[in-house]
Design a protein around this motif. Structure first.
Motif, PDB file in Angstrom:
ATOM      1  N   GLY A 302       0.808  -1.219   0.000  1.00  0.00           N
ATOM      2  CA  GLY A 302       0.000   0.000   0.000  1.00  0.00           C
ATOM      3  C   GLY A 302       0.837   1.262   0.000  1.00  0.00           C
ATOM      4  O   GLY A 302       0.550   2.216  -0.738  1.00  0.00           O
ATOM      5  N   LEU A 305       2.430   1.793  -3.423  1.00  0.00           N
ATOM      6  CA  LEU A 305       1.461   2.325  -4.380  1.00  0.00           C
ATOM      7  C   LEU A 305       1.206   3.807  -4.135  1.00  0.00           C
ATOM      8  O   LEU A 305       1.021   4.579  -5.085  1.00  0.00           O
ATOM      9  CB  LEU A 305       0.150   1.546  -4.283  1.00  0.00           C
ATOM     10  N   ILE A 306       1.196   4.218  -2.882  1.00  0.00           N
ATOM     11  CA  ILE A 306       1.035   5.645  -2.563  1.00  0.00           C
ATOM     12  C   ILE A 306       2.167   6.455  -3.178  1.00  0.00           C
ATOM     13  O   ILE A 306       1.955   7.522  -3.763  1.00  0.00           O
ATOM     14  CB  ILE A 306       0.981   5.846  -1.032  1.00  0.00           C
ATOM     15  N   LEU A 309       1.647   6.605  -7.008  1.00  0.00           N
ATOM     16  CA  LEU A 309       0.551   7.517  -7.330  1.00  0.00           C
ATOM     17  C   LEU A 309       0.971   8.976  -7.138  1.00  0.00           C
ATOM     18  O   LEU A 309       0.610   9.851  -7.935  1.00  0.00           O
ATOM     19  CB  LEU A 309      -0.674   7.204  -6.465  1.00  0.00           C
ATOM     20  N   TYR A 330      -3.446  10.162  -1.148  1.00  0.00           N
ATOM     21  CA  TYR A 330      -3.560   9.052  -2.092  1.00  0.00           C
ATOM     22  C   TYR A 330      -3.775   7.707  -1.402  1.00  0.00           C
ATOM     23  O   TYR A 330      -3.702   6.657  -2.042  1.00  0.00           O
ATOM     24  CB  TYR A 330      -2.318   8.997  -2.980  1.00  0.00           C
ATOM     25  N   SER A 334      -4.812   4.066  -3.240  1.00  0.00           N
ATOM     26  CA  SER A 334      -3.904   2.931  -3.062  1.00  0.00           C
ATOM     27  C   SER A 334      -4.645   1.702  -2.574  1.00  0.00           C
ATOM     28  O   SER A 334      -4.439   0.594  -3.080  1.00  0.00           O
ATOM     29  CB  SER A 334      -2.800   3.299  -2.062  1.00  0.00           C
TER      30      SER A 334
END
Length: 449
Positions: A302, A305-306, A309, A330, A334
């Motif tokens: 997670g 992914l943040i 992004l 974000y 995520s």
């Protein structure tokens, strides 16, 4: 040279060697109790050496009237610090204009400065290590220093195994029981890079020992230390990265025309088989248990992914001060992406993101569970260029030595899993390769009289 002068020089050399051993021990100590008083930067005693670093820099500047002993590695880190300072200030000002002066209880400007201190300390550490290495000069002496450090680590490991789960708790920031080998770090997953760096450098330096017997003994001792750690560690990440390192090394030496390379390939294949046969079932079971019962895999994925992004929306990065705002911004996206990924890949319809949500409620330890992606979030595409330049420069130097090449590949893979701010053994390896295996890097001679 008179006998008195020679004796004085010998004493100075011995003192410097003893100091370097202490510096190496400080490098591996990554759960220093000072963290409870001054925050994460106090998790390593390296911060206590800041006055020493500054004193040496001032002394060199006064002596030479210029900055001496620079290398490409230092130049890259310095350039990265300059860029991060600029982008951090820009994003702090943007948020100020929007009326956002803090995140939680921490001011954005204070946060930016505190994080930048980590980078400045890394640069000073690299310069200091290369200064001490240059002053010691003798490969045999440096090798003996690493031999002493490895012996110390072996002793810590033996004590841990004998007194687990309450091993040496007085040396850690907390006194909770711990059931794995973690040496002087906070958890077992952070120890693998220490073992690899110190083992590889000791094996490389064994060539400078006085006799072939001493060289073989030092190499065997280091190898035994490495395999002993491998047999007792519970770190999944370490075992996976070892396997990836073996694959990369095998690919590099696939030239069967040379007998030596053929033997190395066979050895790599044999080691890969041993790892797969011995640890595959354990690793798969551990991952399955993690996915079903725990949240660490979700948290790591997670946060990565943040970071991705954030850079997709802000290609230049968001700096070291305002990043908590974007981390929180974000979070929802995520979680949505991660839910879809786990469902498509593993059929998991509902994931437990409670740890990730709690993790974002405070600025304390807030960040990406990956050193590379944390710095990617800080500096965006400039961070990619930074890591590329460092990797290209160091690989060009390390490829002449199999053991150093393997250690470097391991560490480069590790950047995806470990935090970089206090992992000084990573910067120790980079500094060693940059200087000891590439003297043509120098921008100035620190031994000038």
């Amino acid at each position: 040279m008179s006998s008195i002068a020679a004796r004085k020089q010998g004493m100075e050399h011995s003192f410097l060697a003893a100091y370097f051993v202490l510096l190496l021990l400080f490098t591996v100590y990554q759960d220093f109790p000072l963290v409870t008083m001054i925050g994460e930067i106090g998790r390593t005693p390296i911060v206590a050496l800041l006055p020493v670093f500054v004193f040496c820099e001032v002394a060199l500047l006064v002596k030479h009237k210029a900055i001496k002993g620079g290398t490409r590695l230092q130049a890259y880190v310095f350039g990265f610090i300059v860029y991060l300072s600029a982008i951090s200030l820009a994003y702090i000002l943007v948020n100020y204009l929007m009326g956002q002066y803090s995140f939680g209880s921490e001011a954005l400007l204070a946060k930016g400065v505190k994080v930048l201190i980590y980078f400045i300390l890394i640069l000073l550490y690299i310069r200091h290590v290369q200064l001490v290495l240059a002053k010691l000069g003798n490969g045999r002496t440096i090798g003996l220093c690493f031999l002493a450090a490895v012996t110390f680590l072996l002793g810590i490991m033996v004590v841990e195994l004998a007194t687990m789960p309450n091993a040496l708790t007085f040396l850690h920031s907390g006194d909770q029981p711990y059931w794995r080998v973690r040496l002087l770090t906070s958890e077992s997953s952070t120890t693998g890079s220490i073992i690899v760096v110190f083992t590889a450098i000791l094996i490389y330096l064994s060539r400078y020992f006085s006799t072939p017997a001493a060289q073989w003994l030092a190499t065997g001792y280091a190898a035994a230390f490495f395999f002993f750690y491998t047999s007792v560690t519970g770190s999944k990440g370490f075992l996976i990265i070892i396997l990836l390192t073996l694959i990369v090394t095998m690919a590099k030496f696939l030239d069967f025309r040379k007998k030596r390379n053929f033997v190395l390939v066979l050895a790599a294949v044999a080691m890969m088989y041993v790892f797969i046969a011995q640890f595959a079932a354990e690793l798969l079971g551990s991952f399955s248990n993690d996915i079903e019962n725990y949240t660490s895999s979700y948290t790591r994925m997670g946060t990565i992914l943040i970071a991705v992004l954030t850079v997709l929306h802000h290609p230049l990065g968001v700096g070291t001060g305002a990043y908590p705002i974007y981390f929180n911004q974000y979070m929802g996206d995520s979680i949505s992406l991660m839910s879809g990924m786990y469902y498509d890949a593993l059929g998991v319809s509902q994931i437990n993101v409670s740890e990730l949500l709690r993790y974002s409620e405070s600025t304390k330890n807030l960040g990406v569970k990956s050193g590379f992606f944390q710095w990617f979030m800080f500096g965006g595409l400039f961070s990619v260029a930074f890591f590329y330049l460092i990797a290209r420069n160091l690989i060009a130097k390390a490829k002449a030595s199999l053991i150093m090449f393997m250690a470097l590949v391991f560490i480069l893979f590790s950047l995806l899993l470990v935090s970089l701010e206090i992992k000084y053994e990573i910067w120790l390896l980079f500094a060693f390769i940059s200087m000891f295996m590439g003297r043509n890097d120098y921008f100035g001679n620190i031994n000038e009289r």
